[in-house]
Enzyme design. Structure first.
Site, mmCIF file in Angstrom:
data_model
loop_
_atom_site.group_PDB
_atom_site.id
_atom_site.type_symbol
_atom_site.label_atom_id
_atom_site.label_comp_id
_atom_site.label_asym_id
_atom_site.label_seq_id
_atom_site.Cartn_x
_atom_site.Cartn_y
_atom_site.Cartn_z
ATOM 1 N N ASP A 182 50.169 64.713 -24.172
ATOM 2 C CA ASP A 182 50.198 64.653 -25.630
ATOM 3 C C ASP A 182 50.955 65.851 -26.209
ATOM 4 O O ASP A 182 50.561 66.993 -26.004
ATOM 5 C CB ASP A 182 48.765 64.623 -26.170
ATOM 6 C CG ASP A 182 48.641 63.786 -27.409
ATOM 7 O OD1 ASP A 182 49.157 64.224 -28.456
ATOM 8 O OD2 ASP A 182 48.054 62.693 -27.340
ATOM 9 N N SER A 194 50.177 60.878 -32.465
ATOM 10 C CA SER A 194 49.381 60.347 -31.356
ATOM 11 C C SER A 194 48.926 58.916 -31.599
ATOM 12 O O SER A 194 48.925 58.094 -30.677
ATOM 13 C CB SER A 194 48.174 61.253 -31.109
ATOM 14 O OG SER A 194 48.595 62.531 -30.702
ATOM 15 N N ARG A 221 45.466 57.095 -41.811
ATOM 16 C CA ARG A 221 45.087 57.183 -40.394
ATOM 17 C C ARG A 221 43.574 57.391 -40.285
ATOM 18 O O ARG A 221 43.016 58.283 -40.919
ATOM 19 C CB ARG A 221 45.852 58.322 -39.724
ATOM 20 C CG ARG A 221 45.482 58.507 -38.273
ATOM 21 C CD ARG A 221 46.508 59.345 -37.560
ATOM 22 N NE ARG A 221 45.914 60.109 -36.472
ATOM 23 C CZ ARG A 221 46.594 60.840 -35.609
ATOM 24 N NH1 ARG A 221 47.903 60.900 -35.716
ATOM 25 N NH2 ARG A 221 45.992 61.519 -34.672
ATOM 26 N N ARG A 237 40.789 61.029 -38.562
ATOM 27 C CA ARG A 237 40.349 62.228 -39.269
ATOM 28 C C ARG A 237 39.802 61.918 -40.665
ATOM 29 O O ARG A 237 39.559 62.842 -41.450
ATOM 30 C CB ARG A 237 41.488 63.249 -39.357
ATOM 31 C CG ARG A 237 41.815 63.894 -38.013
ATOM 32 C CD ARG A 237 42.708 65.101 -38.173
ATOM 33 N NE ARG A 237 43.028 65.721 -36.905
ATOM 34 C CZ ARG A 237 42.272 66.626 -36.283
ATOM 35 N NH1 ARG A 237 41.118 66.989 -36.831
ATOM 36 N NH2 ARG A 237 42.647 67.149 -35.137
ATOM 37 N N LYS A 253 41.358 63.312 -28.040
ATOM 38 C CA LYS A 253 42.307 62.217 -27.828
ATOM 39 C C LYS A 253 41.642 60.956 -27.290
ATOM 40 O O LYS A 253 42.341 59.990 -26.954
ATOM 41 C CB LYS A 253 43.421 62.666 -26.871
ATOM 42 C CG LYS A 253 44.220 63.860 -27.377
ATOM 43 C CD LYS A 253 44.995 63.550 -28.661
ATOM 44 C CE LYS A 253 45.757 64.761 -29.155
ATOM 45 N NZ LYS A 253 46.565 64.477 -30.376
ATOM 46 N N HIS A 279 49.595 72.890 -31.995
ATOM 47 C CA HIS A 279 49.317 72.868 -33.433
ATOM 48 C C HIS A 279 48.882 74.229 -33.970
ATOM 49 O O HIS A 279 48.929 74.449 -35.183
ATOM 50 C CB HIS A 279 48.236 71.838 -33.749
ATOM 51 C CG HIS A 279 48.757 70.448 -33.924
ATOM 52 N ND1 HIS A 279 49.772 70.140 -34.804
ATOM 53 C CD2 HIS A 279 48.385 69.275 -33.350
ATOM 54 C CE1 HIS A 279 50.012 68.834 -34.747
ATOM 55 N NE2 HIS A 279 49.194 68.292 -33.872
ATOM 56 N N ASP A 285 53.547 61.065 -25.838
ATOM 57 C CA ASP A 285 53.485 60.206 -27.020
ATOM 58 C C ASP A 285 54.341 60.716 -28.172
ATOM 59 O O ASP A 285 54.708 59.962 -29.063
ATOM 60 C CB ASP A 285 52.036 60.034 -27.484
ATOM 61 C CG ASP A 285 51.331 61.365 -27.711
ATOM 62 O OD1 ASP A 285 51.868 62.423 -27.315
ATOM 63 O OD2 ASP A 285 50.221 61.351 -28.278
ATOM 64 N N HIS A 286 54.662 62.004 -28.178
ATOM 65 C CA HIS A 286 55.502 62.606 -29.220
ATOM 66 C C HIS A 286 55.763 64.051 -28.827
ATOM 67 O O HIS A 286 55.145 64.582 -27.898
ATOM 68 C CB HIS A 286 54.826 62.552 -30.596
ATOM 69 C CG HIS A 286 53.485 63.237 -30.636
ATOM 70 N ND1 HIS A 286 53.350 64.603 -30.704
ATOM 71 C CD2 HIS A 286 52.222 62.744 -30.588
ATOM 72 C CE1 HIS A 286 52.069 64.920 -30.708
ATOM 73 N NE2 HIS A 286 51.360 63.813 -30.627
#
Length: 540
Positions: A24, A74, A268, A271, A341, A412, A449-450
């Site tokens: 990830d 993600s 999303r 969160r 995750k 992050h 994934d990114h």
């Protein structure tokens, strides 16, 4: 009776698994400067990249159903990997509706507006205020303000969660300026509260954080700040508190009262769930709620089934996903990740389905209880690896999916040294997964994934805490019992692919048919080497 494939022939002995390892936030960038991946000690990944078929694929923008140049994330990444096709994401779906002025045609929004006008109550717009495009988009808030004006709603309060995670760490002033200018143009609206997303958007059951946001929104006696929003944020920066961690602040007397309306504009779910549960569920017990206003609650998307809310954009059903194909062929599969995750390898990977599929085993490894993951860059990778090795060596699973959260979650934080340590930790774990997969003669496919950890500082020299639009790696290590290459030929991975091509690739390795709904194509090309001229055959 499900169709059986040649893959089931291995049931007579141990199954050689296909192991999908998702790193990830592990993007690819050639430059070494401010690149925690290139700067970290990664002997395993370096050796695999040199020795085995590999390629780079796209994980952002139109390749994952997002607007051009929009960084991946993600949720979108795992959804695209699991679906084997490009799906129009909620960001695009909502933006198109607002752009075409069709919010007025949505029944549950009209019902809410009528109720608020009849009762002279307040509309509260709650969510993340930035253009990060991962959890929300400020254009959606502006569209809702225009909708409220057109409907004749007079009392509108915005409760702004500051970002600094999917956007630069000190960027909230520019977004608050946009909101205030919108208030002035429309003649409605006020900025009622500010709150860093660290408090209001937890997803790791840190209920003490959510409680602070809940108090801010509901307590009639919450103290009012004497400072302006700009002064509050500037003072926070001076105290080394960035947008993500901004302390909850009430700016006006507006709070959630009985009969008010609330629209949470995050699209999303992961969160947004915890806060919306604390606001809406009568049976909620994670912390004591002194004030429990009875509200009319609307969410832009479905955060979870059976919540007492009205949903503006219900989920669009998906079928013929990777997990479903595995299940329908009577094969067993294993999904594992740590807390941060876990929804991605389960809920999102399965196209937004909460319940496990037949034959799907899920395993959750708790994430460490730390304030920020730079304090524990190893996270729970070792425990996660051990559980995955046990699943691999059990010999019962045909497909195993594991997610390593470290590159993304530590990336992050914007702290380079900690992110390097996170990368090195994952590299060691990949070596162990490789060993176990090799013991079982299985096949290992490594991807991401990114992007994130490959860029640790922005052009201004400030820490870069957001995702990126960089491509991500794919490495395929064939096992003896899963070989596509053989006598007279070898394989390579083609260029020009995207995350939607991962599922078709895995199905080819598993010798399972690709559903028509999967519009992605296998990345595998066979090179015929038994003639003077190599012949490349793409597997689609």
């Amino acid at each position: 009776m499900p169709n059986k494939s040649s893959a089931t022939s291995m049931r007579s002995g141990h199954i050689a698994p296909v192991v999908l390892t998702i790193l990830d936030g592990w993007g690819h960038r050639e430059e070494n400067i401010n690149n925690a991946i290139n700067n970290a000690d990664t002997p395993v990944m370096d050796a695999l990249w040199q020795a085995y078929p590999h390629t780079l694929i796209e994980a952002s923008g139109a390749d994952v159903g997002l607007p051009d140049n929009q960084m991946g994330n993600s949720e979108v990444g795992h959804l695209t990997i699991g679906a084997g096709r490009i799906i129009q994401q909620e960001l695009v779906r909502i933006s198109n509706t607002i752009r075409s002025k069709k919010l007025d045609q949505i029944t549950n929004l009209s019902n809410l507006a009528n109720k608020l006008i009849e009762t002279d109550k307040t509309l509260h717009l709650v969510g993340l205020c930035s253009d990060g495009g991962v959890h929300s988009h400020i254009n959606h808030l502006c569209g809702l303000l225009e909708w409220a004006k057109n409907k004749g709603i007079q009392k509108v309060a915005v409760h702004a969660f500051t970002d600094g995670r999917d956007t630069p760490a000190k960027s909230s002033l520019q977004y608050l300026k946009i909101i205030k200018e919108k208030f002035e143009v429309l003649g409605i609206g006020e900025l009622a509260t500010l709150c860093g997303r660290y408090w209001s958007m937890d997803r790791d059951n840190r209920w003490e954080r959510i409680e602070k946001a809940y108090e801010l929104l509901t307590n009639p006696n919450y103290p009012l700040s004497e400072l302006s929003s700009d002064e509050i944020i500037t003072n926070s920066y001076d105290s080394s508190i960035t947008d993500e961690f901004l302390e909850p602040i009430r700016l006006t007397p507006s709070y959630l009262k009985d009969g008010d309306g609330l629209i949470m504009f995050n699209f999303r779910p992961d969160r947004a769930r915890q806060l919306i549960k604390s606001i809406t569920l009568p049976s909620f017990s994670e912390f004591k709620r002194k004030y429990q206003p009875q509200l009319n609650v609307v969410t832009l998307t479905q955060y979870e089934m059976d919540l007492p809310v009205s949903v503006v954009f219900p989920p669009e059903s998906l079928d013929n996903l990777l997990g479903q194909v595995i299940s329908e062929h009577g094969l067993l599969q294993y999904r594992t990740a740590e807390t941060e995750k876990y929804p991605h390898v389960t809920y999102f990977f399965n196209g937004g389905i909460e319940q496990p599929l037949p034959g799907e085993k899920r395993h959750l490894v708790p994430s460490p209880r730390v304030a920020t993951y730079d304090l524990s860059p190893e996270m729970s990778a070792e425990k996660l690896t051990k559980s995955c090795q046990e699943a691999i060596e059990s010999g019962i699973y045909s497909l195993i999916v594991i997610n390593y959260a470290n590159p993304d979650m530590v990336g992050h934080t914007g702290i380079h040294a900690a992110t390097k340590k996170a990368i090195s930790t994952v590299d060691k774990c990949i070596g162990k997964i490789l060993d176990s997969t090799g013991k079982m003669s299985g096949t290992l496919l490594i991807t991401a994934d990114h992007g994130n950890a490959e860029l640790m500082k922005g052009p201004d020299g400030e820490p870069w805490t957001a995702h990126t639009t960089n491509p991500v790696p794919v490495i395929l290590i064939e096992g003896e019992k899963r070989k596509i290459s053989g006598q007279g030929n070898q394989i390579r991975l083609r260029e020009g692919g995207g995350l939607a091509d991962i599922a078709p690739t895995l199905l080819e390795v598993l010798s399972l048919p690709k559903p028509d709904a999967m519009t992605g194509s296998s990345l595998i090309e066979t090179i015929q080497t038994n003639s003077k001229t190599n012949l490349v055959q793409q597997h689609v």
